[in-house]
Design a protein around this motif. Structure first.
Motif, mmCIF file in Angstrom:
data_model
loop_
_atom_site.group_PDB
_atom_site.id
_atom_site.type_symbol
_atom_site.label_atom_id
_atom_site.label_comp_id
_atom_site.label_asym_id
_atom_site.label_seq_id
_atom_site.Cartn_x
_atom_site.Cartn_y
_atom_site.Cartn_z
ATOM 1 N N SER A 1 -54.675 -23.682 -44.094
ATOM 2 C CA SER A 1 -53.347 -23.621 -43.491
ATOM 3 C C SER A 1 -53.199 -22.302 -42.724
ATOM 4 O O SER A 1 -53.844 -21.298 -43.048
ATOM 5 N N ILE A 2 -52.340 -22.335 -41.723
ATOM 6 C CA ILE A 2 -52.082 -21.130 -40.939
ATOM 7 C C ILE A 2 -51.535 -20.030 -41.848
ATOM 8 O O ILE A 2 -51.871 -18.856 -41.686
ATOM 9 N N GLU A 3 -50.741 -20.397 -42.844
ATOM 10 C CA GLU A 3 -50.198 -19.410 -43.789
ATOM 11 C C GLU A 3 -51.322 -18.716 -44.554
ATOM 12 O O GLU A 3 -51.293 -17.495 -44.741
ATOM 13 N N LYS A 4 -52.317 -19.481 -45.003
ATOM 14 C CA LYS A 4 -53.451 -18.882 -45.726
ATOM 15 C C LYS A 4 -54.267 -17.992 -44.801
ATOM 16 O O LYS A 4 -54.698 -16.899 -45.197
ATOM 17 N N ARG B 1 -52.202 -29.030 -36.829
ATOM 18 C CA ARG B 1 -51.535 -29.649 -37.981
ATOM 19 C C ARG B 1 -52.375 -30.787 -38.554
ATOM 20 O O ARG B 1 -52.524 -30.928 -39.762
ATOM 21 N N ASN C 1 -53.205 -16.433 -42.106
ATOM 22 C CA ASN C 1 -52.425 -15.220 -41.849
ATOM 23 C C ASN C 1 -52.469 -14.271 -43.041
ATOM 24 O O ASN C 1 -52.543 -13.056 -42.872
ATOM 25 N N ALA C 2 -52.430 -14.815 -44.261
ATOM 26 C CA ALA C 2 -52.500 -13.977 -45.464
ATOM 27 C C ALA C 2 -53.833 -13.228 -45.526
ATOM 28 O O ALA C 2 -53.879 -12.053 -45.903
ATOM 29 N N TYR D 1 -59.954 -18.998 -35.747
ATOM 30 C CA TYR D 1 -58.576 -18.524 -35.699
ATOM 31 C C TYR D 1 -58.612 -17.088 -35.192
ATOM 32 O O TYR D 1 -59.209 -16.211 -35.819
ATOM 33 N N GLN E 1 -55.255 -29.332 -40.480
ATOM 34 C CA GLN E 1 -54.786 -28.812 -41.768
ATOM 35 C C GLN E 1 -54.550 -29.953 -42.753
ATOM 36 O O GLN E 1 -54.982 -29.877 -43.900
ATOM 37 N N THR F 1 -51.483 -15.292 -32.079
ATOM 38 C CA THR F 1 -52.480 -16.080 -32.800
ATOM 39 C C THR F 1 -52.898 -17.257 -31.940
ATOM 40 O O THR F 1 -52.130 -17.731 -31.103
#
Length: 102
Positions: A41-44, A31, A46-47, A72, A34, A61
């Motif tokens: 970000s973890i969201e990016k 965190r 993952n995308a 990652y 980030q 992950t």
């Protein structure tokens, strides 16, 4: 000590030294990285992973620091049930590894 034993010991020492340069990061560390803009970000991340395997499901992950680089690592299962191992450079999202799990 014979040559084979010496070689075996030297190999184990080299492997152990290499492993010492990778460490798992805890959620609070991730965190902070980030928030500082050091990693995406973890969201990016993952995308990016899911764009390589549409319809896949993330299984596991992990964020590691290896030799000063943030990696990652993701295990996933695609829509056909095939398991994949992916690694991304967490700073820029570059895919470093995208291999079917064997």
């Amino acid at each position: 000590m014979n040559r084979l034993t010496a070689f075996f010991i030297a190999t184990l020492m080299a492997l152990s030294a290499g492993l010492a340069h990778a460490r798992d990061l805890k959620d609070d560390e991730a965190r902070k990285l980030q928030d500082a803009g050091t990693i995406l970000s973890i969201e990016k991340l993952n995308a990016i992973v899911l764009s390589k395997h549409p319809g896949a499901t993330l299984a596991d992950t992990e964020l590691e620091e290896e030799y000063g680089r943030y990696i990652y690592q993701v295990d996933l299962r695609d829509a056909k049930g095939i398991e994949w191992d992916l690694e991304l450079d967490a700073a820029n999202g570059d895919v470093l590894k995208n291999h079917q799990d064997t």
